[in-house]
Motif scaffolding. Structure first.
Motif, mmCIF file in Angstrom:
data_model
loop_
_atom_site.group_PDB
_atom_site.id
_atom_site.type_symbol
_atom_site.label_atom_id
_atom_site.label_comp_id
_atom_site.label_asym_id
_atom_site.label_seq_id
_atom_site.Cartn_x
_atom_site.Cartn_y
_atom_site.Cartn_z
ATOM 1 N N ARG A 27 0.835 -1.209 0.000
ATOM 2 C CA ARG A 27 0.000 0.000 0.000
ATOM 3 C C ARG A 27 0.867 1.256 0.000
ATOM 4 N NH1 ARG A 27 -4.622 -1.603 4.433
ATOM 5 N NH2 ARG A 27 -5.576 -3.235 3.187
ATOM 6 N N VAL A 28 1.934 1.220 0.789
ATOM 7 C CA VAL A 28 2.833 2.371 0.860
ATOM 8 C C VAL A 28 3.501 2.594 -0.500
ATOM 9 C CG1 VAL A 28 4.985 3.217 1.881
ATOM 10 C CG2 VAL A 28 3.244 2.195 3.334
ATOM 11 N N ALA A 55 3.323 -9.402 -8.986
ATOM 12 C CA ALA A 55 1.871 -9.200 -8.967
ATOM 13 C C ALA A 55 1.166 -10.415 -8.380
ATOM 14 C CB ALA A 55 1.356 -8.915 -10.375
ATOM 15 N N CYS A 56 1.563 -11.600 -8.815
ATOM 16 C CA CYS A 56 0.898 -12.832 -8.376
ATOM 17 C C CYS A 56 1.252 -13.227 -6.944
ATOM 18 C CB CYS A 56 1.221 -13.976 -9.335
ATOM 19 S SG CYS A 56 0.478 -13.726 -10.975
ATOM 20 N N LYS A 57 2.271 -12.605 -6.372
ATOM 21 C CA LYS A 57 2.652 -12.879 -4.973
ATOM 22 C C LYS A 57 2.077 -11.849 -4.014
ATOM 23 C CE LYS A 57 6.984 -15.280 -5.867
ATOM 24 N NZ LYS A 57 8.451 -15.205 -5.724
ATOM 25 N N GLY A 58 1.239 -10.924 -4.510
ATOM 26 C CA GLY A 58 0.596 -9.957 -3.618
ATOM 27 C C GLY A 58 0.887 -8.511 -3.927
ATOM 28 N N GLY A 59 1.694 -8.235 -4.932
ATOM 29 C CA GLY A 59 2.021 -6.858 -5.273
ATOM 30 C C GLY A 59 1.257 -6.324 -6.474
ATOM 31 N N TRP A 61 -1.359 -4.437 -6.801
ATOM 32 C CA TRP A 61 -1.724 -3.018 -6.768
ATOM 33 C C TRP A 61 -0.507 -2.143 -7.071
ATOM 34 C CZ3 TRP A 61 -6.520 -2.277 -7.436
ATOM 35 C CH2 TRP A 61 -7.488 -3.116 -6.849
ATOM 36 N N VAL A 62 0.679 -2.578 -6.630
ATOM 37 C CA VAL A 62 1.901 -1.821 -6.917
ATOM 38 C C VAL A 62 2.184 -1.865 -8.419
ATOM 39 C CG1 VAL A 62 4.390 -1.646 -6.492
ATOM 40 C CG2 VAL A 62 2.857 -2.324 -4.636
ATOM 41 N N VAL A 63 2.075 -3.055 -9.013
ATOM 42 C CA VAL A 63 2.322 -3.207 -10.452
ATOM 43 C C VAL A 63 1.291 -2.407 -11.246
ATOM 44 C CG1 VAL A 63 2.521 -4.854 -12.357
ATOM 45 C CG2 VAL A 63 3.449 -5.440 -10.103
ATOM 46 N N LEU A 64 0.039 -2.397 -10.799
ATOM 47 C CA LEU A 64 -0.990 -1.596 -11.462
ATOM 48 C C LEU A 64 -0.636 -0.112 -11.391
ATOM 49 C CD1 LEU A 64 -3.697 -1.250 -12.910
ATOM 50 C CD2 LEU A 64 -4.808 -1.313 -10.672
ATOM 51 N N ALA A 65 -0.171 0.359 -10.238
ATOM 52 C CA ALA A 65 0.226 1.764 -10.103
ATOM 53 C C ALA A 65 1.370 2.087 -11.062
ATOM 54 C CB ALA A 65 0.615 2.080 -8.663
ATOM 55 N N LEU A 66 2.316 1.147 -11.218
ATOM 56 C CA LEU A 66 3.419 1.341 -12.166
ATOM 57 C C LEU A 66 2.894 1.397 -13.601
ATOM 58 C CD1 LEU A 66 6.126 -1.020 -10.641
ATOM 59 C CD2 LEU A 66 6.252 1.469 -10.803
ATOM 60 N N LEU A 67 1.896 0.571 -13.912
ATOM 61 C CA LEU A 67 1.296 0.573 -15.249
ATOM 62 C C LEU A 67 0.590 1.898 -15.528
ATOM 63 C CD1 LEU A 67 0.553 -1.023 -17.857
ATOM 64 C CD2 LEU A 67 -1.488 -1.793 -16.655
ATOM 65 N N GLU A 68 0.019 2.492 -14.516
ATOM 66 C CA GLU A 68 -0.727 3.739 -14.675
ATOM 67 C C GLU A 68 0.173 4.982 -14.653
ATOM 68 O OE1 GLU A 68 -3.551 3.301 -11.500
ATOM 69 O OE2 GLU A 68 -4.964 2.214 -12.779
ATOM 70 N N GLY A 95 -5.152 -7.247 -6.148
ATOM 71 C CA GLY A 95 -4.871 -6.331 -7.239
ATOM 72 C C GLY A 95 -4.788 -6.954 -8.613
ATOM 73 N N CYS A 96 -4.710 -8.283 -8.699
ATOM 74 C CA CYS A 96 -4.528 -8.923 -10.006
ATOM 75 C C CYS A 96 -5.742 -8.786 -10.910
ATOM 76 C CB CYS A 96 -4.132 -10.388 -9.837
ATOM 77 S SG CYS A 96 -2.388 -10.565 -9.413
ATOM 78 N N ARG A 97 -6.905 -8.809 -10.343
ATOM 79 C CA ARG A 97 -8.109 -8.674 -11.162
ATOM 80 C C ARG A 97 -8.141 -7.295 -11.834
ATOM 81 N NH1 ARG A 97 -13.453 -11.149 -9.386
ATOM 82 N NH2 ARG A 97 -14.202 -11.464 -11.460
ATOM 83 N N ALA A 98 -7.873 -6.243 -11.070
ATOM 84 C CA ALA A 98 -7.854 -4.883 -11.627
ATOM 85 C C ALA A 98 -6.692 -4.725 -12.607
ATOM 86 C CB ALA A 98 -7.748 -3.853 -10.501
ATOM 87 N N LEU A 99 -5.550 -5.316 -12.294
ATOM 88 C CA LEU A 99 -4.390 -5.251 -13.184
ATOM 89 C C LEU A 99 -4.689 -5.952 -14.503
ATOM 90 C CD1 LEU A 99 -1.448 -4.518 -13.765
ATOM 91 C CD2 LEU A 99 -0.764 -6.563 -12.478
ATOM 92 N N ALA A 100 -5.319 -7.117 -14.438
ATOM 93 C CA ALA A 100 -5.683 -7.858 -15.651
ATOM 94 C C ALA A 100 -6.641 -7.040 -16.515
ATOM 95 C CB ALA A 100 -6.307 -9.203 -15.293
ATOM 96 N N THR A 101 -7.589 -6.390 -15.892
ATOM 97 C CA THR A 101 -8.542 -5.554 -16.622
ATOM 98 C C THR A 101 -7.810 -4.394 -17.308
ATOM 99 O OG1 THR A 101 -10.303 -6.138 -15.089
ATOM 100 C CG2 THR A 101 -10.636 -4.156 -16.406
#
Length: 162
Positions: A27-28, A55-59, A61-68, A95-101
């Motif tokens: 989150r941070v 991403a698949c180990k729990g990060g 949302w972080v990977v999604l933020a990097l994508l954005e 976060g994987c569902r939102a990242l996949a979308t």
């Protein structure tokens, strides 16, 4: 021991996780990527090459933020094409569902919704609760609390003529 990892319970369970997959650490990092100019560009070299795994180990949302983030969008999108996006779509990690979308990969049809998977279901707002409560008391929605209908408090009642 050092770092507070010697105790039992929930704290010990997360004490050895990398920051990107730690429930609070992720989150941070996500917030830093979103709020601090240049942070995405500084973080990306440490995670690139393994973005799918992180991403698949729990990060997710972080990977999604990097994508954005503008600074890392192209590199993250390039790394997560094809099979990586499909693997993320199959994952039930946070976060994987939102990242996949965001990647254009669709989660499988039998994937549970976030609410069914233990996520938080949307709660009814105060207005909806007030409306239900008013209906159960026989009071119009928006009427002052405690009123049972009829004349509002402080208003003299009209005397009936007999």
């Amino acid at each position: 021991g050092k770092g507070g990892g010697g105790g039992g319970g929930a704290a010990a369970q997360f004490s050895r996780l990398p920051l990107v997959t730690h429930p609070y650490g992720a989150r941070v990092l996500k917030r830093l990527v979103q709020a601090v100019p240049g942070f995405a560009a500084a973080l990306l070299p440490h995670l690139s090459g393994s973005l799918r795994e992180w991403a698949c180990k729990g990060g997710g949302w972080v990977v999604l933020a990097l994508l954005e983030a503008e600074a890392s969008k192209a590199a993250v999108g390039e790394e997560l094409r094809g099979a990586a996006a499909a693997a993320i779509a199959e994952s039930d990690a946070p976060g994987c569902r939102a990242l996949a979308t965001a990647l254009g990969a669709t989660p499988p049809a039998n994937a549970p919704s976030p609410a069914a998977a233990g996520g938080k279901a949307p709660k009814a707002g105060k207005e909806a609760k007030a409306g239900k409560e008013a209906k159960s008391r026989g009071v119009a929605k928006g009427a002052p609390k405690g009123s049972k209908g009829g004349t509002p408090k402080g208003t003299p009642k009209a005397k009936s003529k007999k």
